[in-house]
Design an enzyme around this catalytic site. Structure first.
Site, PDB file in Angstrom:
ATOM      1  CG  HIS A 120      -1.892   0.958   1.438  1.00  0.00           C
ATOM      2  ND1 HIS A 120      -1.637   2.253   1.802  1.00  0.00           N
ATOM      3  CD2 HIS A 120      -3.237   0.871   1.281  1.00  0.00           C
ATOM      4  CE1 HIS A 120      -2.780   2.914   1.875  1.00  0.00           C
ATOM      5  NE2 HIS A 120      -3.767   2.106   1.558  1.00  0.00           N
ATOM      6  CG  ASP A 197       0.564  -2.385   6.212  1.00  0.00           C
ATOM      7  OD1 ASP A 197      -0.367  -2.440   7.035  1.00  0.00           O
ATOM      8  OD2 ASP A 197       0.496  -1.743   5.146  1.00  0.00           O
ATOM      9  CD  GLN A 200      -6.912  -4.410   4.304  1.00  0.00           C
ATOM     10  OE1 GLN A 200      -7.830  -5.064   4.798  1.00  0.00           O
ATOM     11  NE2 GLN A 200      -7.096  -3.194   3.823  1.00  0.00           N
ATOM     12  CE  LYS A 223      -7.311  -0.029   6.382  1.00  0.00           C
ATOM     13  NZ  LYS A 223      -8.053   0.374   5.192  1.00  0.00           N
ATOM     14  CB  CYS A 373      -3.708   3.278  -1.434  1.00  0.00           C
ATOM     15  SG  CYS A 373      -4.901   4.538  -1.061  1.00  0.00           S
TER      16      CYS A 373
HETATM   17  N1  PMP Z   1      -1.783  -0.713   4.648  1.00  0.00           N
HETATM   18  C1  PMP Z   1      -2.722  -1.476   4.081  1.00  0.00           C
HETATM   19  C2  PMP Z   1      -2.344  -2.860   3.638  1.00  0.00           C
HETATM   20  C3  PMP Z   1      -4.013  -0.979   3.925  1.00  0.00           C
HETATM   21  O1  PMP Z   1      -4.934  -1.751   3.347  1.00  0.00           O
HETATM   22  C4  PMP Z   1      -4.327   0.316   4.370  1.00  0.00           C
HETATM   23  C5  PMP Z   1      -5.714   0.893   4.200  1.00  0.00           C
HETATM   24  N2  PMP Z   1      -6.282   0.721   2.935  1.00  0.00           N
HETATM   25  C6  PMP Z   1      -3.315   1.065   4.978  1.00  0.00           C
HETATM   26  C7  PMP Z   1      -2.061   0.523   5.101  1.00  0.00           C
HETATM   27  C8  PMP Z   1      -3.561   2.451   5.472  1.00  0.00           C
HETATM   28  O2  PMP Z   1      -4.509   2.444   6.489  1.00  0.00           O
HETATM   29  P1  PMP Z   1      -5.081   3.820   7.040  1.00  0.00           P
HETATM   30  O3  PMP Z   1      -5.727   4.503   5.875  1.00  0.00           O
HETATM   31  O4  PMP Z   1      -6.056   3.408   8.082  1.00  0.00           O
HETATM   32  O5  PMP Z   1      -3.934   4.577   7.563  1.00  0.00           O
END
Ligand code: PMP
Length: 417
Positions: A120, A197, A200, A223, A373
């Protein structure tokens, strides 16, 4: 089904407001059960005060509640101690905080940071920025045609210049679960710091930071049924103790002593606070920490093992149903459920992903379209317009998938594809 979805749905006010909603965008954010919403309200109605600074009862109670929230999170991920849990706004802020801390404290010109092509942007851009500032470089591991990490390439890339290996546990596009333990052992051989990270993974599968043998983990409350605006950075105490924080201000210092001569500071003595406070400057987000605690309790009651099984059931069923259209629909990455969580991205041949998502929205079906993203991953896969993504959680059942697939069928007929 492993989970009693109809009784779970009763706990979520949003489904009472929109009974017809098919919500398949859980990788973006999840809905909140009533207990979470009520816990936040209860805090503001009965306990609101700023923490750590007041001798009066309310402030002390708020402090206790906030410290307990660190403890609940620590137990949830099997951390060594509650002092290793730092509250942030979200995974993005946790990764930036970490990149800057590691950058300021450890990175030297010529050092290397390893990430994967499936990251991401939040686990890519902060590292690229800090690498630029410290004259370090980024090395990128690719994924194979199933979206699985190329572990052989990882072994080749990691070397004595590698200072950090920062990898997503579960890809937010492909849903593939990376073998974090294996990644950690490859990285630790050269003494690199292992960052995971977990945005997910933490909401969907049981996580044990000790068993994974990692050094840092980030995730977002929103999430995993919790409120927006609270995230977590977990890190090993010894490394956190050794690092200076990137952000300064109130509550993160024990004492500040300066001597001034001719308006200049001629002497200063700043003693940083203990963990975790030295990494949590400014007024804390106590209410959302309380909300996150309720979300964690809710997930524990359901049991993360059951959540994983439930999502696998849904993923298996979806893949089977989408295979009816396999000349028109391409699922990205592996279809092997054992290696996957409840995220399925796909492209429908000849149709812009945005158009598909829009047409589904007219049938009250919420999915996500675009790059999620993860633009470098999409470009690497040759998908210059992105993809469509569906993602499950505890309140989804087979009927959601049937509604989704029936709507796809309608779109294909409507557009003559
Ligand atoms: N890493 C991953 C794998 C994600 O899926 C996301 C959210 N789509 C993020 C980081 C960022 O999360 P946040 O927008 O809550 O900061």
């Amino acid at each position: 089904m492993v989970l009693d979805v109809s009784s779970i749905r009763e706990d979520f006010p949003i489904f009472r407001r929109y009974p017809d909603l098919v919500y398949l965008d859980n990788a973006a954010t999840t809905h909140k059960p009533r207990v979470v919403i009520e816990a936040i309200r209860n805090f503001y109605e009965n306990f609101n005060a700023n923490i750590h600074r007041g001798l009066y009862d309310l402030s002390q109670k708020a402090t206790e509640i906030y410290e307990d929230a660190h403890e609940v999170v620590a137990k949830f991920i099997n951390a060594y101690s509650w002092e290793e849990v730092i509250f942030t706004r979200n995974s993005t802020e946790s990764l930036n905080l970490l990149a800057y801390s590691i950058g300021l404290n450890y990175l030297q010109p010529g050092d290397e940071i390893v990430i994967s092509i499936a990251e991401h942007h939040s686990n890519m851009l902060p590292w690229m920025r800090i690498a630029e500032l410290r004259n370090a470089s980024i090395r990128i591991v690719r994924v194979d045609e199933n979206g699985e990490m190329d572990y052989r390439e990882l072994e080749n890339i990691v070397n004595e210049k590698t200072k950090v290996v920062s990898i997503t546990h579960v890809s937010n596009v492909l849903g593939v679960i990376n073998d974090v333990k294996k990644i950690a052992s490859i990285a630790h051989r050269v003494g690199a710091i292992v960052v995971v990270d977990g945005a997910q993974s933490v909401p969907h599968i049981p996580i044990d930071v000790k068993a994974l043998d990692i050094d840092f983990l980030v995730f977002s409350g929103h999430k995993m049924l919790g409120p927006m605006g609270i995230g977590v950075l977990w890190g090993r105490k010894d490394i956190l103790m050794d690092m200076d924080p990137p952000f300064y201000g109130g509550d993160m210092v024990k004492s500040v002593d300066i001597a001034i001569r001719d308006s200049n500071i001629v002497k200063k003595n700043i003693v940083l606070n203990d963990l975790p406070w030295k990494f949590e400057p400014g007024t804390a987000n106590v209410a959302d920490a309380v909300g996150l605690v309720e979300a964690i309790r809710y997930l524990i009651r359901i049991d993360l093992n059951n959540i994983d099984l439930h999502e696998k059931e849904l993923a298996r069923y979806t893949i089977k149903r989408l295979e009816e259209y396999n000349e028109k629909i391409t699922i990205l990455g592996s279809k092997d459920i054992a290696k996957k969580s409840g995220i399925i991205s796909f492209v429908l041949q000849g149709l812009d992903p945005q158009v598909l998502a829009y047409m589904l929205s007219t049938k009250n079906i919420a999915i996500r379209a675009g790059f999620h993203c993860a633009q470098p991953l999409h470009r690497y896969l040759g998908l210059n317009k992105g993809s469509d993504r569906i993602s499950f959680y505890i309140y989804n059942d087979y009927s959601d998938i049937d509604r989704f697939v029936d709507a796809i069928d309608w779109i294909l007929k409507e557009l003559g594809i």
